[in-house]
Design a protein around this motif. Structure first.
Motif, PDB file in Angstrom:
ATOM      1  N   ARG A   1       0.828  -1.206   0.000  1.00 46.25           N
ATOM      2  CA  ARG A   1       0.000   0.000   0.000  1.00 46.25           C
ATOM      3  C   ARG A   1       0.869   1.266   0.000  1.00 46.25           C
ATOM      4  NH1 ARG A   1      -2.341  -1.065   4.289  1.00 46.25           N
ATOM      5  NH2 ARG A   1      -4.010  -2.376   3.437  1.00 46.25           N
ATOM      6  N   LEU A   2       1.913   1.251   0.787  1.00 47.14           N
ATOM      7  CA  LEU A   2       2.831   2.399   0.800  1.00 47.14           C
ATOM      8  C   LEU A   2       3.524   2.565  -0.548  1.00 47.14           C
ATOM      9  CD1 LEU A   2       4.285   4.644   2.402  1.00 47.14           C
ATOM     10  CD2 LEU A   2       5.937   2.894   3.131  1.00 47.14           C
TER      11      LEU A   2
ATOM     12  N   ARG B   1       2.306   1.769  -3.444  1.00 46.07           N
ATOM     13  CA  ARG B   1       1.338   2.297  -4.391  1.00 46.07           C
ATOM     14  C   ARG B   1       1.189   3.814  -4.243  1.00 46.07           C
ATOM     15  NH1 ARG B   1      -2.602  -0.488  -2.789  1.00 46.07           N
ATOM     16  NH2 ARG B   1      -2.088  -2.341  -4.024  1.00 46.07           N
ATOM     17  N   TYR B   2       1.153   4.273  -3.010  1.00 45.00           N
ATOM     18  CA  TYR B   2       1.062   5.723  -2.789  1.00 45.00           C
ATOM     19  C   TYR B   2       2.313   6.432  -3.335  1.00 45.00           C
ATOM     20  CZ  TYR B   2      -2.814   4.734   0.381  1.00 45.00           C
ATOM     21  OH  TYR B   2      -4.013   4.326   0.904  1.00 45.00           O
ATOM     22  N   ALA B   3       3.456   5.846  -3.130  1.00 53.87           N
ATOM     23  CA  ALA B   3       4.693   6.441  -3.632  1.00 53.87           C
ATOM     24  C   ALA B   3       4.693   6.508  -5.156  1.00 53.87           C
ATOM     25  CB  ALA B   3       5.892   5.640  -3.140  1.00 53.87           C
TER      26      ALA B   3
ATOM     27  N   PHE C   1       2.089   6.959  -7.178  1.00 54.66           N
ATOM     28  CA  PHE C   1       1.272   8.096  -7.605  1.00 54.66           C
ATOM     29  C   PHE C   1       1.986   9.439  -7.354  1.00 54.66           C
ATOM     30  CE2 PHE C   1      -2.370   5.038  -6.770  1.00 54.66           C
ATOM     31  CZ  PHE C   1      -2.624   4.830  -8.114  1.00 54.66           C
ATOM     32  N   ILE C   2       2.674   9.522  -6.243  1.00 58.68           N
ATOM     33  CA  ILE C   2       3.406  10.769  -5.932  1.00 58.68           C
ATOM     34  C   ILE C   2       4.532  10.994  -6.935  1.00 58.68           C
ATOM     35  CG2 ILE C   2       4.895  11.886  -4.239  1.00 58.68           C
ATOM     36  CD1 ILE C   2       3.222  10.522  -2.052  1.00 58.68           C
TER      37      ILE C   2
END
Length: 521
Positions: A468-469, A471-473, A475-476
């Motif tokens: 999950r972390l 995936r967020y990275a 997008f950023i």
């Protein structure tokens, strides 16, 4: 016995033996005064000067008896005034006012001697005063002469400063008749120029041949920025009569071909606009001449013959800048020489670098974002791909820099390439950190003594949270990357684009001026 005026004067002066110094002074003054008078004045003065002197002295001086015997011809003796100006002839004295000869002889003798004594005494006192002043301020005659010479020199210098020679105006015109290859790596270009320098000369007459070797004024122009022995220089002159006065305009024509050095400003490479200049100087100083653009004859650029048209866009207008160079290594460092710089502009066509540099760097950097599709557990696959892309980007940058000179600042392409390499390094470091946290959690879970189903779920939980972390990275990183692409393109293109717009505006102005001048003619 008949005597002329010179013999009477010298005889009368020699008769007086009382003071030898007075004899020399009197003789000098008499001879000087007689030489300044005309012949008519001399004859008139020899006959009437005695009567005039007697009439002037009788009213203010009482005659005193004397024991000396007057000379037989002494009544004809005349004592002219000591003056540096010419004495006008005296008008004849009426007979009614003449003094009897017996009285006039003694009276004239005494008064003439007293007059000579007065003159001699005054002259002696003046000489003593001068001698005393010279002895106080200047001990010898040598110093007084030097003082007089220095005073005269100062006066002449002051007059020269008041009447100061004005520098001559040299009107220049430059046409870039041909622009050849532009070598960015070696900072040079080939070109052919037609240069004109015009000035007014009042001493030159129309119809005569101008020749600088005959002493006629010449600005002695020299090309400053040519390289090696490639310079080919042809020079000739023409004379044109000006309207309204007798002065003539002399024009010096130059045809210059060769290789010229030019410092390339590569801050905005490959969107840069370069200056191609011709520097002309002279051994004369700024006190002698100064340069000015010729407004009557327009300068320009021939764009038809341009061999490097595929890589550059050549602008039409020519700009003039005026500089001053000082001789730093000469004995006289106060000499400042004028320099005129004729400049045309070329804009680099950046299509080649956009497709072969910018676009490829963009693809290499964007390929690094695909590594987020690999699970965090496959750390080896992620790091292998990002390191390969990093090495590829560094190698590609070295290939691109071969077309640029070794400069100490960053160009726009360097900024973009280095920022892409930094982005690849950040992605590579992120993959390493995620892998480190993943294997640390797995090791802590597997180190428990009993493996229950609950313990297995706990051991798999770190992988879910790290995914999950990750995936967020992703997008950023994607949003930051594309935002950076837009910002860096705007920053690198905005300043060069504005300069190109300014160059196009100046081209339009020169076209309008040429059309207006053609219509008036």
């Amino acid at each position: 016995m008949a005597f002329n005026v010179n013999s009477n004067l010298l005889l009368g002066a020699g008769h007086y033996q009382a003071n030898p110094r007075c004899q020399k002074v009197l003789t000098d003054h008499l001879v000087h005064s007689i030489e300044n008078m005309s012949s008519t004045a001399r004859r008139t003065l020899s006959a009437q000067s005695l009567q005039t002197t007697s009439s002037q002295e009788t009213s203010c001086v009482t005659p005193t008896p004397t024991t000396s015997t007057p000379h037989p011809h002494f009544p004809e003796f005349s004592t002219p005034q000591v003056s540096t100006m010419k004495t006008p002839p005296l008008s004849p004295i009426p007979s009614s006012t003449q003094i009897p000869s017996s009285t006039s002889k003694s009276l004239t003798h005494n008064t003439s001697l007293r007059r000579i004594d007065n003159i001699c005494s005054r002259r002696a006192s003046i000489q003593k005063a001068r001698a005393s002043s010279d002895s106080v301020h200047f001990p010898t005659n040598k110093f007084s002469n030097e003082y007089a010479i220095s005073s005269e020199t100062k006066e002449v210098t002051l007059e020269n400063q008041l009447i100061k020679k004005q520098p001559i105006e040299i009107r220049v015109r430059c046409i870039f008749s041909r622009v050849g290859e532009i070598d960015t790596l070696n900072e040079r270009y080939t070109a052919e120029f037609f240069f004109e320098a015009s000035w007014y000369d009042e001493s030159q007459k129309i119809g005569t041949k101008y020749d600088p070797q005959m002493g006629h004024f010449n600005p002695q122009l020299v090309v400053l920025n040519h390289l090696g022995d490639s310079l080919k220089h042809e020079k000739w002159y023409s004379i044109t009569k000006t309207t309204g006065d007798d002065t003539v305009e002399i024009t010096e024509h130059h045809k210059i071909r060769g290789v010229f050095w030019e410092r390339m400003e590569l801050n905005h490479f490959p969107y840069d606009v370069q200056e191609l200049s011709l520097s002309i100087t002279t051994p004369l100083t700024t006190d002698d001449i100064y340069f000015m653009q010729n407004k009557e004859k327009l300068s320009g650029v021939n764009r038809i013959v341009f061999s490097d048209e595929q890589s550059w866009h050549l602008y039409e207008h020519v700009e003039f800048t005026y500089e001053q160079h000082c001789e730093e290594y000469s004995l006289n460092q106060n000499q400042v020489h004028p320099v005129v710089v004729c400049t045309c502009h070329v804009g680099r066509k950046c299509g080649y670098y956009i497709w072969n540099a910018y676009f490829l760097i963009f693809l290499i950097t964007s390929a690094a974002l695909c590594t987020f599709a690999i699970p965090p557990s496959n750390t080896q696959g992620r790091l292998q791909i990002t390191c390969t892309l990093l090495l590829t980007s560094v190698t590609f940058r070295w290939v691109v820099n071969k077309s640029l000179p070794p400069i100490s600042y960053l160009t726009a392409l360097d900024v973009y390439a280095i920022s892409s390499i930094v982005a690849l390094c950040i992605i590579n470091v992120f993959h390493g950190v995620i892998s480190y946290f993943y294997y640390t959690q797995i090791y802590l879970a597997s180190s428990q003594p009993s493996l229950t189903p609950q313990a297995i779920n706990v051991s798999l939980y770190p992988e879910y949270s790290l995914c999950r972390l990750d995936r967020y990275a992703f997008f950023i990183f994607c949003s930051s990357f594309f935002l950076y692409q837009v910002l860096i393109l705007l920053c690198t293109l905005w300043v060069p684009y504005r300069r190109r717009l300014e160059m196009s505006r100046k081209d339009e102005e020169i076209r309008t001026e040429i059309m207006h001048k053609t219509t008036l003619d």
